[in-house]
Design a protein around this motif. Structure first.
Motif, PDB file in Angstrom:
ATOM      1  N   LYS A 274      16.982  20.481 -11.070  1.00 48.59           N
ATOM      2  CA  LYS A 274      16.886  21.772 -11.765  1.00 48.59           C
ATOM      3  C   LYS A 274      16.514  22.888 -10.790  1.00 48.59           C
ATOM      4  O   LYS A 274      17.072  23.991 -10.836  1.00 48.59           O
ATOM      5  CB  LYS A 274      15.853  21.689 -12.886  1.00 48.59           C
ATOM      6  CG  LYS A 274      15.751  22.956 -13.740  1.00 48.59           C
ATOM      7  CD  LYS A 274      14.751  22.762 -14.860  1.00 48.59           C
ATOM      8  CE  LYS A 274      14.664  24.008 -15.738  1.00 48.59           C
ATOM      9  NZ  LYS A 274      14.250  25.203 -14.979  1.00 48.59           N
ATOM     10  N   ASP A 275      15.547  22.587  -9.904  1.00 45.36           N
ATOM     11  CA  ASP A 275      15.132  23.586  -8.908  1.00 45.36           C
ATOM     12  C   ASP A 275      16.305  23.944  -8.000  1.00 45.36           C
ATOM     13  O   ASP A 275      16.507  25.133  -7.661  1.00 45.36           O
ATOM     14  CB  ASP A 275      13.964  23.058  -8.080  1.00 45.36           C
ATOM     15  CG  ASP A 275      12.678  22.980  -8.890  1.00 45.36           C
ATOM     16  OD1 ASP A 275      12.617  23.602  -9.961  1.00 45.36           O
ATOM     17  OD2 ASP A 275      11.743  22.273  -8.445  1.00 45.36           O
ATOM     18  N   GLU A 276      17.078  22.902  -7.598  1.00 48.10           N
ATOM     19  CA  GLU A 276      18.234  23.160  -6.745  1.00 48.10           C
ATOM     20  C   GLU A 276      19.272  23.996  -7.487  1.00 48.10           C
ATOM     21  O   GLU A 276      19.868  24.924  -6.907  1.00 48.10           O
ATOM     22  CB  GLU A 276      18.850  21.837  -6.287  1.00 48.10           C
ATOM     23  CG  GLU A 276      18.005  21.078  -5.275  1.00 48.10           C
ATOM     24  CD  GLU A 276      18.662  19.786  -4.836  1.00 48.10           C
ATOM     25  OE1 GLU A 276      19.727  19.436  -5.410  1.00 48.10           O
ATOM     26  OE2 GLU A 276      18.113  19.120  -3.934  1.00 48.10           O
ATOM     27  N   ALA A 277      19.506  23.659  -8.791  1.00 42.75           N
ATOM     28  CA  ALA A 277      20.469  24.434  -9.588  1.00 42.75           C
ATOM     29  C   ALA A 277      20.008  25.876  -9.752  1.00 42.75           C
ATOM     30  O   ALA A 277      20.812  26.824  -9.637  1.00 42.75           O
ATOM     31  CB  ALA A 277      20.656  23.769 -10.956  1.00 42.75           C
ATOM     32  N   ASP A 278      18.706  26.041 -10.034  1.00 42.25           N
ATOM     33  CA  ASP A 278      18.150  27.390 -10.165  1.00 42.25           C
ATOM     34  C   ASP A 278      18.302  28.172  -8.864  1.00 42.25           C
ATOM     35  O   ASP A 278      18.617  29.365  -8.865  1.00 42.25           O
ATOM     36  CB  ASP A 278      16.678  27.335 -10.572  1.00 42.25           C
ATOM     37  CG  ASP A 278      16.494  26.832 -12.003  1.00 42.25           C
ATOM     38  OD1 ASP A 278      17.483  26.822 -12.749  1.00 42.25           O
ATOM     39  OD2 ASP A 278      15.353  26.440 -12.348  1.00 42.25           O
ATOM     40  N   LEU A 279      18.056  27.461  -7.752  1.00 37.17           N
ATOM     41  CA  LEU A 279      18.173  28.120  -6.448  1.00 37.17           C
ATOM     42  C   LEU A 279      19.617  28.540  -6.186  1.00 37.17           C
ATOM     43  O   LEU A 279      19.878  29.658  -5.706  1.00 37.17           O
ATOM     44  CB  LEU A 279      17.690  27.172  -5.355  1.00 37.17           C
ATOM     45  CG  LEU A 279      17.639  27.737  -3.935  1.00 37.17           C
ATOM     46  CD1 LEU A 279      16.655  28.901  -3.874  1.00 37.17           C
ATOM     47  CD2 LEU A 279      17.235  26.654  -2.929  1.00 37.17           C
TER      48      LEU A 279
END
Length: 327
Positions: free
Chosen positions: A265-270
């Motif tokens: 999720k953090d990678e997608a948000d980034l």
């Protein structure tokens, strides 16, 4: 003079050796941590009621009545529970390098937890039909004149049969964690003749649970070393069984799964933020380019208009000049 010096040195060596020998054979202090019901200490001086905190000497015998029990501390390295209707003798209590300790149970039940011994030390529990050599373990002994049973909860124990008070050294079995042995007097003769080993069996889950239930209220004294108290708490009282381990495994898997989901999720948000930032930058660049183009077009139109006006004015001026009559 030289002879006198040599004599003094020799005397010092002898005294040091004697002191070391004495230190190596210092008696381990066994004391009563708690006693419930009818508990007596039988010694050469007679019988006396057991009292919390008092020491039990080498050679003394502890006798418990019905619905009675006593908890002992073995120096700083062990805890011993003697259950009801038991007769236990502290035969030898020597510690230090090469020290031997031997406890004899003629009838009844006892539970022992002992930390790992120093090299050369021995801790033995003898019954009418067995002798158990301990290196550091937790185990239960049940005995009478005809039968002995040893249940190991942690560590390992070396067990030999005893016949007519003599240890049969050539017959030996190693009993590991959650294993048990039973030796009956009537079987020892055949065991010796046929050179059979003592049969080691697995303890049933309910048997292990029952032993732990019997000793769960023992509270190891603060003066006991950390390894004994840790073993008693983690191995004897609150061990992690298969269900607990499976639950821990599932919990760990769920934790890792959540961490992975959070990471993705953090990678997608980034990535989304990056794309949004790039789109915003592209939009600003495009707007700037359009604005600059509009400014250039306006400037060019103004220039052309100025040139047109100037040209028109020039042409009008030239026409006026031509229309002026010459004198």
């Amino acid at each position: 003079m030289r002879r006198a010096i040599i004599a003094i040195v020799c005397a010092g060596v002898m005294l040091y050796g004697t002191a070391c020998s004495k230190k190596a054979n210092e008696a381990v202090t066994v004391s009563i941590q708690s006693a419930v019901g009818d508990v007596k200490i039988v010694s050469e001086k007679g019988d006396r009621a057991a009292k919390t905190g008092e020491a039990v000497a080498q050679g003394d015998t502890i006798k418990t009545g019905v619905e009675s029990l006593v908890d002992l501390t073995y120096g700083v390295s062990g805890v011993i529970r003697i259950n009801e209707s038991s007769l236990v003798k502290l035969a030898t209590l020597f510690g230090g390098a090469g020290g031997d300790s031997r406890i004899e149970i003629s009838e009844g039940r006892m539970f022992v937890t002992v930390s790992k011994l120093q090299k050369g030390d021995k801790f033995e529990v003898a019954s009418p039909t067995t002798i158990a050599a301990v290196r550091g373990t937790s185990f239960k002994v049940t005995a009478d004149s005809e039968t002995s049973r040893i249940d190991v909860i942690s560590g390992t124990i070396k067990v030999n049969p005893v016949q007519d008070g003599k240890v049969i050294a050539e017959i030996e079995s190693v009993v590991e964690v959650n294993k048990t042995v039973t030796v009956e007097k009537k079987d020892i003769k055949k065991m010796v003749e046929e050179k059979k080993t003592i049969e080691v069996k697995a303890l049933k889950v309910e048997e292990v649970r029952k032993i732990r239930e019997e000793v769960k209220d023992i509270k190891p004294a603060e003066r006991l070393n950390e390894s004994v108290r840790k073993e008693f708490q983690e191995v004897v009282i609150a061990p992690r069984d298969d269900k607990d381990k499976e639950a821990d495994k599932k919990k760990e898997e769920e934790r890792r799964k959540k961490e992975e989901e959070r990471r993705l999720k953090d990678e997608a948000d980034l990535r989304a933020r990056g794309m949004a930032e790039r789109a915003a930058a592209d939009r600003l660049a495009s707007e700037k380019a359009e604005r600059e183009k509009a400014e250039r077009d306006a400037a060019e139109a103004a220039r052309l208009e100025k040139e047109r006006i100037e040209k028109q004015q020039q042409e009008t001026k030239e026409k006026r000049v031509k229309n002026i009559p010459t004198l």
